[in-house]
Design an enzyme around this catalytic site. Structure first.
Site, PDB file in Angstrom:
ATOM      1  N   ASP A 177      42.726  45.777  40.742  1.00  0.00           N
ATOM      2  CA  ASP A 177      41.763  45.850  39.176  1.00  0.00           C
ATOM      3  C   ASP A 177      42.516  46.482  37.983  1.00  0.00           C
ATOM      4  OD1 ASP A 177      40.215  47.825  39.845  1.00  0.00           O
ATOM      5  OD2 ASP A 177      38.374  46.665  38.969  1.00  0.00           O
ATOM      6  N   LEU A 178      42.604  47.285  37.791  1.00  0.00           N
ATOM      7  CA  LEU A 178      43.620  48.231  36.735  1.00  0.00           C
ATOM      8  C   LEU A 178      42.407  49.156  35.953  1.00  0.00           C
ATOM      9  CD1 LEU A 178      45.735  46.601  33.773  1.00  0.00           C
ATOM     10  CD2 LEU A 178      46.167  47.145  36.479  1.00  0.00           C
ATOM     11  N   ASP A 220      40.920  41.784  34.312  1.00  0.00           N
ATOM     12  CA  ASP A 220      41.884  42.362  34.776  1.00  0.00           C
ATOM     13  C   ASP A 220      41.647  43.101  36.635  1.00  0.00           C
ATOM     14  OD1 ASP A 220      39.757  44.360  35.483  1.00  0.00           O
ATOM     15  OD2 ASP A 220      40.803  45.814  34.992  1.00  0.00           O
TER      16      ASP A 220
END
Length: 296
Positions: A177-178, A220
């Site tokens: 994930d970001l 995300d």
């Protein structure tokens, strides 16, 4: 190469039912036997196998392959022959794909006539199967990034684990994930956020092999499914992702980085335990400043 093009216009002279009007009993029997089989499935591979079973009664071939722009299907037990004969299949000028027969000898004129007749019966079931497959793929696809969605991941993970148990191969998962993605959305707007997700998906694409699969769960969160993995596969893919993200000018502009959690399938794993272990590795990375790639 021979092209078979079936035109369907309001006043076309062709009518599929006229194929049954022939006075030749053999022609009628071929058509009826084939239609009976082809109308029972929308699965492309099954359709091709059913077609081959009937066609093999009239045509001697060692293999049969259908190839379209985004899909390829080959009959079970297909073998290379000495020569190939290809037919382009289309409806209303729209190309469906190419049907390739593997043969050990050239076909006669009478055999070619039978092949053309059989192709006429194949066209509409084939078009239906391709349309159905496209609809299924869209239902399994994340509309923003074009990656697989959670539903598709669940199916592919189950299949990959089953295959790995049978062949004694390794399967790996990387969950990503970001970092601070919500800040990007809140500061620059959702249009920028969506573009960041698209660029990150592209970075994932260039980081994996053709045999690996990519998915976006929403938000995300992304997953990489690595089949037939080696001992170093997860580390190698991580470094590729890191390099691809760093090389993307748009991601660099918004200072996008990501966290990764990874694991290999273990004996006794279920789909749930396998994924949760990778997800926990990601969580530890985000909360405990673990190494760039948290592997468990």
């Amino acid at each position: 190469m021979q092209t078979l093009n079936l035109l369907e216009q309001q006043f076309s002279n062709f009518n599929a039912f006229r194929l049954f009007e022939s006075n030749h009993l053999e022609s009628n029997q071929r058509g009826l036997a084939l239609l009976e089989q082809l109308q029972t499935t929308l699965d492309l591979n099954e359709l091709l196998n059913k077609y081959a079973m009937v066609a093999s009664k009239y045509i001697e071939f060692t293999g049969l392959t259908f190839k379209a722009e985004s899909v390829e299907a080959t009959i079970r037990g297909s073998r290379q022959g000495k020569i190939k004969r290809q037919f382009n299949l289309s409806i209303n000028g729209q190309q469906l794909g190419r049907l390739t027969y593997s043969l050990n000898a050239p076909i006669s004129g009478s055999t070619e006539k039978v092949m053309n007749e059989l192709h006429r019966y194949l066209l509409h079931p084939l078009n239906n199967a391709l349309t159905y497959r496209t609809a299924l793929m869209l239902a399994m696809q994340d509309s923003l990034t074009g990656l697989g969605n959670r539903r598709y991941f669940d199916e592919q993970l189950k299949r990959a684990m089953h295959q790995a148990n049978r062949s004694n191969n390794k399967v790996g998962l990387i969950v990503a994930d970001l970092n601070k993605f919500k800040v990007i959305n809140d500061t620059f707007g959702h249009a920028v956020g969506d573009k960041v997700l698209i660029h990150f998906a592209d970075a994932l694409r260039v980081s994996v092999r053709d045999s690996d699969s990519l998915f976006r769960f929403g938000g995300d969160e992304f997953v990489v499914l690595i089949e037939c993995a080696g001992d170093e596969s997860l580390e190698v893919i991580y470094h590729r992702i890191h390099e691809a993200v760093a090389a993307d000018g748009y991601l660099e502009k918004y200072q996008v980085s990501c966290c990764l959690g990874a694991t290999f399938m273990k004996c006794g794993d279920t789909e749930k335990s396998f994924f949760e272990r990778a997800d926990q590795a990601l969580y530890r990375k985000k909360t405990n400043a673990a190494p760039l790639l948290s592997l468990v």
